[in-house]
Scaffold this motif. Structure first.
Motif, PDB file in Angstrom:
ATOM      1  N   LYS A 280       0.858  -1.176   0.000  1.00 44.71           N
ATOM      2  CA  LYS A 280       0.000   0.000   0.000  1.00 44.71           C
ATOM      3  C   LYS A 280       0.896   1.228   0.000  1.00 44.71           C
ATOM      4  O   LYS A 280       1.903   1.270   0.705  1.00 44.71           O
ATOM      5  CB  LYS A 280      -0.923  -0.003   1.218  1.00 44.71           C
ATOM      6  CG  LYS A 280      -2.122   0.897   1.003  1.00 44.71           C
ATOM      7  CD  LYS A 280      -3.228   0.664   2.008  1.00 44.71           C
ATOM      8  CE  LYS A 280      -2.818   1.119   3.391  1.00 44.71           C
ATOM      9  NZ  LYS A 280      -3.964   1.115   4.336  1.00 44.71           N
TER      10      LYS A 280
ATOM     11  N   ARG B 284       1.698   5.516   6.171  1.00 38.17           N
ATOM     12  CA  ARG B 284       1.671   4.177   6.769  1.00 38.17           C
ATOM     13  C   ARG B 284       1.618   3.102   5.695  1.00 38.17           C
ATOM     14  O   ARG B 284       0.933   2.085   5.866  1.00 38.17           O
ATOM     15  CB  ARG B 284       0.461   4.016   7.702  1.00 38.17           C
ATOM     16  CG  ARG B 284       0.310   5.102   8.728  1.00 38.17           C
ATOM     17  CD  ARG B 284       1.426   5.029   9.742  1.00 38.17           C
ATOM     18  NE  ARG B 284       1.380   6.203  10.611  1.00 38.17           N
ATOM     19  CZ  ARG B 284       1.015   6.173  11.876  1.00 38.17           C
ATOM     20  NH1 ARG B 284       0.704   5.041  12.446  1.00 38.17           N
ATOM     21  NH2 ARG B 284       1.020   7.280  12.581  1.00 38.17           N
TER      22      ARG B 284
ATOM     23  N   ARG C 281       2.267 -14.842 -16.442  1.00 40.67           N
ATOM     24  CA  ARG C 281       2.177 -14.502 -17.864  1.00 40.67           C
ATOM     25  C   ARG C 281       3.531 -13.970 -18.355  1.00 40.67           C
ATOM     26  O   ARG C 281       4.037 -14.401 -19.378  1.00 40.67           O
ATOM     27  CB  ARG C 281       1.079 -13.446 -18.066  1.00 40.67           C
ATOM     28  CG  ARG C 281       1.068 -12.825 -19.448  1.00 40.67           C
ATOM     29  CD  ARG C 281       0.568 -13.819 -20.483  1.00 40.67           C
ATOM     30  NE  ARG C 281       0.752 -13.333 -21.850  1.00 40.67           N
ATOM     31  CZ  ARG C 281       1.773 -13.671 -22.620  1.00 40.67           C
ATOM     32  NH1 ARG C 281       2.699 -14.493 -22.175  1.00 40.67           N
ATOM     33  NH2 ARG C 281       1.864 -13.190 -23.841  1.00 40.67           N
TER      34      ARG C 281
ATOM     35  N   LEU D  60      -8.336 -16.992 -16.493  1.00 32.83           N
ATOM     36  CA  LEU D  60      -8.213 -17.125 -15.047  1.00 32.83           C
ATOM     37  C   LEU D  60      -8.558 -15.832 -14.337  1.00 32.83           C
ATOM     38  O   LEU D  60      -9.151 -15.832 -13.271  1.00 32.83           O
ATOM     39  CB  LEU D  60      -6.792 -17.571 -14.692  1.00 32.83           C
ATOM     40  CG  LEU D  60      -6.469 -18.987 -15.159  1.00 32.83           C
ATOM     41  CD1 LEU D  60      -4.991 -19.292 -14.989  1.00 32.83           C
ATOM     42  CD2 LEU D  60      -7.307 -19.998 -14.383  1.00 32.83           C
TER      43      LEU D  60
ATOM     44  N   GLU E  89     -10.700 -13.668 -15.209  1.00 27.87           N
ATOM     45  CA  GLU E  89     -12.159 -13.567 -15.157  1.00 27.87           C
ATOM     46  C   GLU E  89     -12.723 -14.443 -14.043  1.00 27.87           C
ATOM     47  O   GLU E  89     -13.578 -14.032 -13.279  1.00 27.87           O
ATOM     48  CB  GLU E  89     -12.758 -14.008 -16.495  1.00 27.87           C
ATOM     49  CG  GLU E  89     -12.458 -13.070 -17.645  1.00 27.87           C
ATOM     50  CD  GLU E  89     -13.210 -11.750 -17.525  1.00 27.87           C
ATOM     51  OE1 GLU E  89     -14.418 -11.793 -17.309  1.00 27.87           O
ATOM     52  OE2 GLU E  89     -12.562 -10.693 -17.621  1.00 27.87           O
ATOM     53  N   ILE E  90     -12.191 -15.636 -13.973  1.00 26.45           N
ATOM     54  CA  ILE E  90     -12.678 -16.585 -12.978  1.00 26.45           C
ATOM     55  C   ILE E  90     -12.415 -16.111 -11.558  1.00 26.45           C
ATOM     56  O   ILE E  90     -13.234 -16.253 -10.666  1.00 26.45           O
ATOM     57  CB  ILE E  90     -11.992 -17.952 -13.184  1.00 26.45           C
ATOM     58  CG1 ILE E  90     -12.525 -18.607 -14.459  1.00 26.45           C
ATOM     59  CG2 ILE E  90     -12.207 -18.854 -11.982  1.00 26.45           C
ATOM     60  CD1 ILE E  90     -11.794 -19.866 -14.833  1.00 26.45           C
TER      61      ILE E  90
ATOM     62  N   GLU F 130     -16.811 -10.949  -8.877  1.00 23.74           N
ATOM     63  CA  GLU F 130     -18.150 -11.311  -9.324  1.00 23.74           C
ATOM     64  C   GLU F 130     -18.444 -12.803  -9.247  1.00 23.74           C
ATOM     65  O   GLU F 130     -19.481 -13.217  -8.740  1.00 23.74           O
ATOM     66  CB  GLU F 130     -18.307 -10.819 -10.769  1.00 23.74           C
ATOM     67  CG  GLU F 130     -19.725 -10.727 -11.243  1.00 23.74           C
ATOM     68  CD  GLU F 130     -19.762 -10.556 -12.751  1.00 23.74           C
ATOM     69  OE1 GLU F 130     -20.716 -11.028 -13.349  1.00 23.74           O
ATOM     70  OE2 GLU F 130     -18.820  -9.953 -13.312  1.00 23.74           O
TER      71      GLU F 130
ATOM     72  N   LEU G 140     -16.656 -15.238  -7.605  1.00 25.06           N
ATOM     73  CA  LEU G 140     -16.411 -15.912  -6.330  1.00 25.06           C
ATOM     74  C   LEU G 140     -17.212 -15.377  -5.148  1.00 25.06           C
ATOM     75  O   LEU G 140     -17.249 -15.999  -4.089  1.00 25.06           O
ATOM     76  CB  LEU G 140     -14.910 -15.856  -6.011  1.00 25.06           C
ATOM     77  CG  LEU G 140     -14.114 -17.141  -6.277  1.00 25.06           C
ATOM     78  CD1 LEU G 140     -14.738 -17.965  -7.378  1.00 25.06           C
ATOM     79  CD2 LEU G 140     -12.679 -16.816  -6.605  1.00 25.06           C
ATOM     80  N   ASP G 141     -17.844 -14.266  -5.334  1.00 28.13           N
ATOM     81  CA  ASP G 141     -18.569 -13.647  -4.224  1.00 28.13           C
ATOM     82  C   ASP G 141     -19.545 -14.566  -3.487  1.00 28.13           C
ATOM     83  O   ASP G 141     -19.629 -14.517  -2.275  1.00 28.13           O
ATOM     84  CB  ASP G 141     -19.303 -12.395  -4.699  1.00 28.13           C
ATOM     85  CG  ASP G 141     -18.685 -11.148  -4.099  1.00 28.13           C
ATOM     86  OD1 ASP G 141     -17.598 -11.285  -3.519  1.00 28.13           O
ATOM     87  OD2 ASP G 141     -19.278 -10.076  -4.195  1.00 28.13           O
TER      88      ASP G 141
ATOM     89  N   GLU H   1     -15.490 -17.389   2.289  1.00 23.89           N
ATOM     90  CA  GLU H   1     -14.553 -18.401   1.817  1.00 23.89           C
ATOM     91  C   GLU H   1     -13.916 -18.028   0.484  1.00 23.89           C
ATOM     92  O   GLU H   1     -13.082 -18.758  -0.023  1.00 23.89           O
ATOM     93  CB  GLU H   1     -15.269 -19.740   1.653  1.00 23.89           C
ATOM     94  CG  GLU H   1     -15.839 -20.309   2.942  1.00 23.89           C
ATOM     95  CD  GLU H   1     -14.748 -20.592   3.968  1.00 23.89           C
ATOM     96  OE1 GLU H   1     -13.773 -21.274   3.618  1.00 23.89           O
ATOM     97  OE2 GLU H   1     -14.877 -20.105   5.108  1.00 23.89           O
TER      98      GLU H   1
ATOM     99  N   TYR I 276     -10.229 -17.889   0.230  1.00 21.70           N
ATOM    100  CA  TYR I 276      -9.662 -19.213   0.411  1.00 21.70           C
ATOM    101  C   TYR I 276      -9.771 -20.028  -0.877  1.00 21.70           C
ATOM    102  O   TYR I 276      -8.830 -20.694  -1.303  1.00 21.70           O
ATOM    103  CB  TYR I 276     -10.371 -19.925   1.559  1.00 21.70           C
ATOM    104  CG  TYR I 276      -9.861 -21.309   1.847  1.00 21.70           C
ATOM    105  CD1 TYR I 276      -8.485 -21.560   1.915  1.00 21.70           C
ATOM    106  CD2 TYR I 276     -10.724 -22.382   2.045  1.00 21.70           C
ATOM    107  CE1 TYR I 276      -8.006 -22.828   2.185  1.00 21.70           C
ATOM    108  CE2 TYR I 276     -10.265 -23.648   2.317  1.00 21.70           C
ATOM    109  CZ  TYR I 276      -8.898 -23.874   2.381  1.00 21.70           C
ATOM    110  OH  TYR I 276      -8.430 -25.130   2.634  1.00 21.70           O
ATOM    111  N   ILE I 277     -10.925 -19.920  -1.509  1.00 20.84           N
ATOM    112  CA  ILE I 277     -11.111 -20.629  -2.775  1.00 20.84           C
ATOM    113  C   ILE I 277     -10.162 -20.090  -3.834  1.00 20.84           C
ATOM    114  O   ILE I 277      -9.579 -20.835  -4.611  1.00 20.84           O
ATOM    115  CB  ILE I 277     -12.570 -20.501  -3.258  1.00 20.84           C
ATOM    116  CG1 ILE I 277     -13.459 -21.320  -2.345  1.00 20.84           C
ATOM    117  CG2 ILE I 277     -12.708 -20.952  -4.700  1.00 20.84           C
ATOM    118  CD1 ILE I 277     -14.892 -21.387  -2.780  1.00 20.84           C
TER     119      ILE I 277
ATOM    120  N   LYS J  36      -6.976 -21.667  -3.354  1.00 18.31           N
ATOM    121  CA  LYS J  36      -6.932 -23.047  -3.820  1.00 18.31           C
ATOM    122  C   LYS J  36      -6.858 -23.126  -5.342  1.00 18.31           C
ATOM    123  O   LYS J  36      -6.184 -23.990  -5.900  1.00 18.31           O
ATOM    124  CB  LYS J  36      -8.160 -23.809  -3.306  1.00 18.31           C
ATOM    125  CG  LYS J  36      -8.186 -23.889  -1.778  1.00 18.31           C
ATOM    126  CD  LYS J  36      -9.194 -24.908  -1.280  1.00 18.31           C
ATOM    127  CE  LYS J  36      -8.616 -26.316  -1.338  1.00 18.31           C
ATOM    128  NZ  LYS J  36      -9.517 -27.313  -0.747  1.00 18.31           N
ATOM    129  N   ILE J  37      -7.557 -22.203  -5.991  1.00 16.93           N
ATOM    130  CA  ILE J  37      -7.508 -22.198  -7.448  1.00 16.93           C
ATOM    131  C   ILE J  37      -6.092 -21.899  -7.926  1.00 16.93           C
ATOM    132  O   ILE J  37      -5.527 -22.610  -8.759  1.00 16.93           O
ATOM    133  CB  ILE J  37      -8.494 -21.162  -8.029  1.00 16.93           C
ATOM    134  CG1 ILE J  37      -9.930 -21.642  -7.821  1.00 16.93           C
ATOM    135  CG2 ILE J  37      -8.207 -20.916  -9.511  1.00 16.93           C
ATOM    136  CD1 ILE J  37     -10.998 -20.681  -8.314  1.00 16.93           C
TER     137      ILE J  37
END
Lengths: 151, 151
Positions: free
Chosen positions: A61, A65, A97, A110, A112-113, A117, A119-120, A125, A128-129, A132-133
């Motif tokens: 960031k 700070r 890439r 990927l 996009e996946i 939108e 995974l919401d 989770e 976390y997903i 894993k992906i």
DNA sequence: CTCCTTTGACTTTCTTTGACCTTTAGTTAA
DNA sequence: TTAACTAAAGGTCAAAGAAAGTCAAAGGAG
């Protein structure tokens, strides 16, 4: 004599090793002062030695700070309940890439996946997903090594 | 150390969490005094960390007896029965592969992602997420049409 | 020479503050 | 009773400050 970059790299890796959760948070300016170098030197070290393809994820960031966080990515399925944000995922994909591990189209797919939108619905989770992906992707890349130009 | 904005954010989120109805009402000046900062700092925190896309809605009144109310909404996207099982997903991928819309490697990657193992943490939503992923993939394929052999 | 390092000037992003504006409730005077 | 004043909020916006990012050029090691 090892170079400054090498020493900074070593320093950070020791910090990560000694940490609980395989991660460390620093301030660029501070570290630069410690090593008496230009702040951009730190950026250089991160971009050459702490890349996604080496298994690292960085997050930062700017502004007041501000900080830089470096995390070692456990490629071998470590259910430590680690999560990856959308922005981090984007960085990882970009790196993969750039390094030629993914084609532009694969990265696009990927991206996009991994977006909010899609995974919401997973609610809390979703990070976390996403983790894993990415993990699967890393593994898959390893396993299909050399096939890149075949397809 | 975390920034003032971060601390104010945390403080408010704790208040909301502890509330009955996922909402909290504050007075800007009062909170500013608590944190020893300019009142507009509070406004800044609200506008950067309690946005609608994060699921928050704020409401306020100026003048005497003024206040700011923050409400958290469960952004509940309704999974209107749209779901895809792992087996169905596999069929779809195979089909896309056969028709030449996906390379073997892309299909492989997606197959890994869509498997039970990765999506399980989403619980009951996993079929829905699988559906959304497939949807994205379909769309992406359309948008990158013709690029297949370029990469 | 070539590739990796190092540096520094410039850019972008995020935070914090303060001066000034607008809205509302309460109070007062005609 | 009501219009006008006043005090008490919150809103806006721009400027200053604090980090990190970028990039090209200079420096060095092999």
């Amino acid at each position: 004599m090892r170079s400054l970059s090498d020493r900074i790299e070593k320093y950070l890796k020791v910090l990560i090793e000694r940490s609980e959760n395989e991660e460390v948070e620093i301030q660029r300016i501070e570290l630069a002062e410690t090593f008496q170098c230009a702040p951009s030197q730190i950026t250089y070290v991160l971009s050459t030695r702490f890349t996604a393809s080496e298994g690292f994820i960085t997050e930062s960031k700017r502004g007041g700070r501000g900080f830089i966080k470096i995390r070692k990515f456990p490629i071998n399925e470590n259910p430590g309940k680690t999560g990856i944000s959308e922005a981090q995922a984007e960085n990882i994909l970009q790196d993969l890439r750039d390094k030629g591990f993914l084609t532009e189209r694969e990265a696009y797919l990927l991206r996009e996946i991994l977006g909010r939108e899609v995974l919401d619905p997973a609610g809390g989770e979703s990070d976390y997903i996403r983790f894993k992906i990415i993990n699967k992707v890393m593994k898959s890349i390893k396993e299909t090594e050399g096939e890149r130009n075949v397809l």
